[in-house]
Design a protein around this motif. Structure first.
Motif, PDB file in Angstrom:
ATOM      1  N   GLY A  81       0.804  -1.212   0.000  1.00 13.97           N
ATOM      2  CA  GLY A  81       0.000   0.000   0.000  1.00 13.97           C
ATOM      3  C   GLY A  81       0.836   1.261   0.000  1.00 13.97           C
ATOM      4  N   HIS A  82       0.165   2.390   0.167  1.00 13.68           N
ATOM      5  CA  HIS A  82       0.822   3.701   0.195  1.00 13.68           C
ATOM      6  C   HIS A  82       1.432   3.932   1.574  1.00 13.68           C
ATOM      7  N   VAL A  83       2.723   4.229   1.627  1.00 14.62           N
ATOM      8  CA  VAL A  83       3.410   4.478   2.895  1.00 14.62           C
ATOM      9  C   VAL A  83       3.057   5.879   3.390  1.00 14.62           C
ATOM     10  N   ASP A  84       2.414   5.928   4.547  1.00  8.12           N
ATOM     11  CA  ASP A  84       2.060   7.215   5.158  1.00  8.12           C
ATOM     12  C   ASP A  84       3.193   7.764   6.011  1.00  8.12           C
ATOM     13  N   ILE A  85       3.952   6.857   6.621  1.00  9.49           N
ATOM     14  CA  ILE A  85       4.999   7.264   7.561  1.00  9.49           C
ATOM     15  C   ILE A  85       6.261   6.454   7.282  1.00  9.49           C
ATOM     16  N   LEU A  86       7.371   7.148   7.110  1.00  7.57           N
ATOM     17  CA  LEU A  86       8.663   6.511   6.874  1.00  7.57           C
ATOM     18  C   LEU A  86       9.598   6.825   8.033  1.00  7.57           C
ATOM     19  N   ILE A  87      10.088   5.784   8.682  1.00 11.08           N
ATOM     20  CA  ILE A  87      11.053   5.950   9.764  1.00 11.08           C
ATOM     21  C   ILE A  87      12.397   5.430   9.274  1.00 11.08           C
ATOM     22  N   ASN A  88      13.300   6.354   8.930  1.00 11.23           N
ATOM     23  CA  ASN A  88      14.648   5.993   8.473  1.00 11.23           C
ATOM     24  C   ASN A  88      15.521   5.746   9.705  1.00 11.23           C
ATOM     25  N   ASN A 132      -1.023  14.846   0.347  1.00 13.33           N
ATOM     26  CA  ASN A 132      -1.091  15.976   1.285  1.00 13.33           C
ATOM     27  C   ASN A 132      -1.130  15.523   2.752  1.00 13.33           C
ATOM     28  N   TRP A 133      -0.472  14.422   3.021  1.00 13.36           N
ATOM     29  CA  TRP A 133      -0.252  14.004   4.421  1.00 13.36           C
ATOM     30  C   TRP A 133       0.850  12.961   4.450  1.00 13.36           C
ATOM     31  N   GLY A 134       1.715  13.113   5.424  1.00 14.79           N
ATOM     32  CA  GLY A 134       2.772  12.123   5.594  1.00 14.79           C
ATOM     33  C   GLY A 134       3.767  12.571   6.641  1.00 14.79           C
ATOM     34  N   ARG A 135       4.553  11.610   7.096  1.00 15.91           N
ATOM     35  CA  ARG A 135       5.590  11.884   8.078  1.00 15.91           C
ATOM     36  C   ARG A 135       6.865  11.141   7.681  1.00 15.91           C
ATOM     37  N   LYS A 176       0.622  19.208   4.497  1.00 20.45           N
ATOM     38  CA  LYS A 176       0.461  18.542   5.784  1.00 20.45           C
ATOM     39  C   LYS A 176       1.469  17.400   5.960  1.00 20.45           C
ATOM     40  N   VAL A 177       2.570  17.519   5.250  1.00 19.87           N
ATOM     41  CA  VAL A 177       3.674  16.562   5.362  1.00 19.87           C
ATOM     42  C   VAL A 177       4.777  17.192   6.196  1.00 19.87           C
ATOM     43  N   THR A 178       5.381  16.425   7.081  1.00 22.29           N
ATOM     44  CA  THR A 178       6.495  16.945   7.879  1.00 22.29           C
ATOM     45  C   THR A 178       7.685  16.009   7.788  1.00 22.29           C
ATOM     46  N   VAL A 179       8.876  16.588   7.914  1.00 24.35           N
ATOM     47  CA  VAL A 179      10.124  15.824   7.945  1.00 24.35           C
ATOM     48  C   VAL A 179      10.938  16.325   9.127  1.00 24.35           C
ATOM     49  N   LEU A 241       5.811  12.781  17.170  1.00 22.91           N
ATOM     50  CA  LEU A 241       6.158  13.572  15.986  1.00 22.91           C
ATOM     51  C   LEU A 241       5.411  13.102  14.745  1.00 22.91           C
ATOM     52  N   CYS A 242       4.997  11.839  14.735  1.00 23.11           N
ATOM     53  CA  CYS A 242       4.275  11.299  13.575  1.00 23.11           C
ATOM     54  C   CYS A 242       2.768  11.475  13.695  1.00 23.11           C
ATOM     55  N   SER A 243       2.313  11.995  14.797  1.00 21.30           N
ATOM     56  CA  SER A 243       0.878  12.133  15.033  1.00 21.30           C
ATOM     57  C   SER A 243       0.352  13.463  14.503  1.00 21.30           C
ATOM     58  N   VAL A 244      -0.966  13.581  14.469  1.00 21.33           N
ATOM     59  CA  VAL A 244      -1.581  14.848  14.072  1.00 21.33           C
ATOM     60  C   VAL A 244      -1.342  15.914  15.132  1.00 21.33           C
ATOM     61  N   LYS A 245      -1.020  15.478  16.352  1.00 23.73           N
ATOM     62  CA  LYS A 245      -0.758  16.441  17.428  1.00 23.73           C
ATOM     63  C   LYS A 245       0.507  17.257  17.160  1.00 23.73           C
ATOM     64  N   ALA A 246       1.381  16.729  16.305  1.00 17.92           N
ATOM     65  CA  ALA A 246       2.658  17.400  16.044  1.00 17.92           C
ATOM     66  C   ALA A 246       2.670  18.075  14.675  1.00 17.92           C
ATOM     67  N   SER A 247       1.508  18.495  14.211  1.00 13.15           N
ATOM     68  CA  SER A 247       1.402  19.064  12.860  1.00 13.15           C
ATOM     69  C   SER A 247       2.209  20.346  12.688  1.00 13.15           C
ATOM     70  N   ALA A 248       2.506  21.050  13.779  1.00 12.51           N
ATOM     71  CA  ALA A 248       3.252  22.311  13.675  1.00 12.51           C
ATOM     72  C   ALA A 248       4.756  22.115  13.868  1.00 12.51           C
ATOM     73  N   ILE A 249       5.201  20.863  14.001  1.00 12.23           N
ATOM     74  CA  ILE A 249       6.630  20.581  14.199  1.00 12.23           C
ATOM     75  C   ILE A 249       7.187  20.037  12.889  1.00 12.23           C
ATOM     76  N   ASN A 250       7.980  20.853  12.222  1.00 11.45           N
ATOM     77  CA  ASN A 250       8.507  20.470  10.916  1.00 11.45           C
ATOM     78  C   ASN A 250       9.905  21.044  10.750  1.00 11.45           C
ATOM     79  N   GLY A 251      10.823  20.223  10.240  1.00  8.65           N
ATOM     80  CA  GLY A 251      12.188  20.688   9.987  1.00  8.65           C
ATOM     81  C   GLY A 251      13.038  20.813  11.230  1.00  8.65           C
ATOM     82  N   VAL A 252      12.672  20.117  12.293  1.00  8.86           N
ATOM     83  CA  VAL A 252      13.436  20.246  13.535  1.00  8.86           C
ATOM     84  C   VAL A 252      14.346  19.036  13.750  1.00  8.86           C
ATOM     85  N   ALA A 253      15.393  19.251  14.526  1.00 11.78           N
ATOM     86  CA  ALA A 253      16.244  18.172  15.021  1.00 11.78           C
ATOM     87  C   ALA A 253      15.881  18.007  16.491  1.00 11.78           C
ATOM     88  N   GLN A 254      14.964  17.096  16.746  1.00 10.36           N
ATOM     89  CA  GLN A 254      14.405  16.933  18.084  1.00 10.36           C
ATOM     90  C   GLN A 254      15.343  16.126  18.984  1.00 10.36           C
TER      91      GLN A 254
END
Length: 265
Positions: A81-88, A132-135, A176-179, A241-254
């Motif tokens: 299927g379509h990968v919604d979340i990729l954890i490298n 228009n959604w992914g992590r 609505k995609v974050t990295v 970070l992969c949840s909808v709760k973290a939609s405003a967290i993008n481009g960070v080194a957490q």
């Protein structure tokens, strides 16, 4: 807290042990479907059977230091299927004097630790942008900003991952995609246990003595936790970070390093 991860398809690389396995289980417990990966078919099969009670899990064996094997992994996952979340997450570390690290060892570490994420994200990120959604999460390390002199080659790969993650986040503007990248400190995994046992064997010291020395005199002396992290502690941050709760967290080194890095930024 409902992280709204149910039915999301998640690919976690290097996920038959350690942080990767913990992350895979965490997603399953949140109702996601998970593809685990290792270069060993046997380890993949064992881990799939172990994780089945927690949810819908698939397994694909592939050596992600090899671009052809990575392409095969992508092809097999696309059948699911379509990968919604990729954890490298996949990566390798070792302690070795800088002058003894050969070109081949440098290239191998970059192929596995960095280029695996480049190759996977190059294919999967555009599809997330279309939906228009992914992590996308890159599991880096505190050594990426605090290089260790006995692990220079490893540290440099983690610095590269942090920069790569931030640059890729720029491609998600207005979507609505974050990295993001995650920077764990030393975490107590089977790999860490093997690593410390090897040092103990070579030095004649006990693992407990090495651990005490690490936090009292070594690189861990600035840690506010004064202990190793657990895989679950890293997992919890990645899940958030992969949840909808973290939609405003993008481009960070957490950071997930227990205050080891003594800086405010």
């Amino acid at each position: 807290m409902n992280l709204n991860l149910k039915n999301k398809l998640v690919l976690v690389t290097g996920s038959t042990a350690g942080i990767g396995k913990s992350v895979a289980r965490g997603f399953l417990e949140e109702g996601a479907e998970v593809v685990i990966n290792s270069r060993s078919q046997e380890q993949v099969e064992v881990t799939v059977n172990e994780l089945k009670p927690f949810g819908k899990v698939y397994g694909v064996a592939a050596d992600l230091s090899n671009p052809n094997a990575t392409a095969q992994l992508i092809a097999q996952v696309s059948q699911i299927g379509h990968v919604d979340i990729l954890i490298n997450n996949v990566g390798y570390f070792e302690a070795k004097p800088f002058e003894q690290v050969t070109d081949d060892e440098w290239f191998y570490l970059f192929n596995l630790n960095v280029m695996s994420g480049v190759r996977l994200t190059r294919v999967l990120l555009p599809k997330m942008l279309e939906q228009n959604w992914g992590r996308v999460i890159f599991v880096a390390s505190e050594t990426g900003v605090k290089p260790m002199p006995d692990m220079i080659h490893y540290s440099v790969t983690k610095t590269a991952i942090i920069g790569l993650s931030r640059a890729l986040a720029e491609l998600t503007k207005g979507t609505k995609v974050t990295v993001n990248s995650v920077l764990p400190a030393s975490t107590w995994t089977k790999g860490m246990e093997i690593y410390l046992n090897k040092i103990a064997h070579n030095t004649g010291l006990e693992v407990e003595e090495l651990t005490t020395a690490y936090f009292s005199q070594g690189d861990g002396k600035n840690s506010l936790l004064q202990r190793f992290l657990t895989p679950q502690e890293v997992t919890d941050v990645i899940l958030f970070l992969c949840s909808v709760k973290a939609s405003a967290i993008n481009g960070v080194a957490q950071r997930v390093e227990g205050g080891l890095l003594r800086s405010i930024l």
